[in-house]
Design a protein around this motif. Sequence first.
Motif, short mmCIF file in Angstrom:
data_model
loop_
_atom_site.label_atom_id
_atom_site.label_comp_id
_atom_site.label_asym_id
_atom_site.label_seq_id
_atom_site.Cartn_x
_atom_site.Cartn_y
_atom_site.Cartn_z
N ASP A 68 8.99 13.67 14.42
CA ASP A 68 9.24 13.90 13.62
C ASP A 68 9.94 12.19 13.61
OD1 ASP A 68 7.40 15.67 12.74
OD2 ASP A 68 9.49 16.61 13.48
N MET A 69 10.47 11.75 14.39
CA MET A 69 11.77 10.96 14.69
C MET A 69 10.34 9.54 14.96
SD MET A 69 14.76 11.90 14.22
CE MET A 69 15.58 10.80 15.45
N TYR A 70 10.57 8.86 13.67
CA TYR A 70 10.25 7.21 14.40
C TYR A 70 10.19 6.74 14.74
CZ TYR A 70 9.15 2.20 12.66
OH TYR A 70 8.71 1.13 12.97
N ARG A 71 11.75 6.30 15.89
CA ARG A 71 12.49 5.41 16.59
C ARG A 71 11.68 5.85 17.36
NH1 ARG A 71 16.64 8.22 19.34
NH2 ARG A 71 17.57 9.52 17.80
N GLU A 72 11.74 6.86 18.33
CA GLU A 72 10.60 7.54 19.31
C GLU A 72 9.27 7.63 19.13
OE1 GLU A 72 11.93 11.45 20.45
OE2 GLU A 72 14.02 11.14 19.89
N MET A 73 8.57 8.04 18.64
CA MET A 73 7.36 7.42 18.31
C MET A 73 7.00 5.58 18.68
SD MET A 73 5.78 10.34 18.53
CE MET A 73 3.70 9.96 18.47
N HIS A 74 7.60 4.79 18.00
CA HIS A 74 7.48 3.92 17.73
C HIS A 74 7.73 2.94 18.65
CE1 HIS A 74 7.94 -0.09 15.72
NE2 HIS A 74 8.66 -0.78 16.56
N ALA A 75 9.16 3.42 19.53
CA ALA A 75 8.97 2.91 21.16
C ALA A 75 7.94 3.66 22.06
CB ALA A 75 10.51 3.66 21.96
N LEU A 76 7.38 4.31 21.54
CA LEU A 76 5.87 4.98 22.60
C LEU A 76 5.75 4.29 22.33
CD1 LEU A 76 5.56 7.05 24.85
CD2 LEU A 76 4.24 8.51 22.53
#
Length: 149
Positions: A68-76
């Motif tokens: 649910d966290m954009y920055r985490e999914m984006h980094a992954l």
Amino acid sequence: MTKEFDRRIGRHAIMYAFADEEEEAILTNDLKRMDWLYGKGKVGSMELQKIVAAIETSAKRLGLVNPDMYREMHALYHAIIEALQGVTRGQVELGGLLRTAGLRFAIVRGRPFENGDEGEWIAVAVYGTIGAPVRGFEHEAVGLGINHI
């Protein structure tokens, strides 16, 4: 006397992807003591999106990222794509070029810098084979992607 840990997150991800059971026990012990998150899996496909999805799904299931966290999914996502660029030698394409990949992957998340204000980083390492979709017509390949969260 406390043991000083090697905090190179990319090195840990690569070693974890390569590790057999005995080596894995030693590596995961160090990762636990540093409070880093980690996980691994396997995937094979001629379709790049299936490989990306398998790594993303594994990271979510293992609790390495918050979906649910954009920055985490984006980094992954960027770490995965960077790792796959290494495996595919810069042309991030498989089936369209009549090639397939069978890969083991490792994901490591932690704070690789002594200064905690540098934040968390995520590393994705992939290792396996890539080549024509004919047994025996493939070769080894490795890739690594690292991104800040």
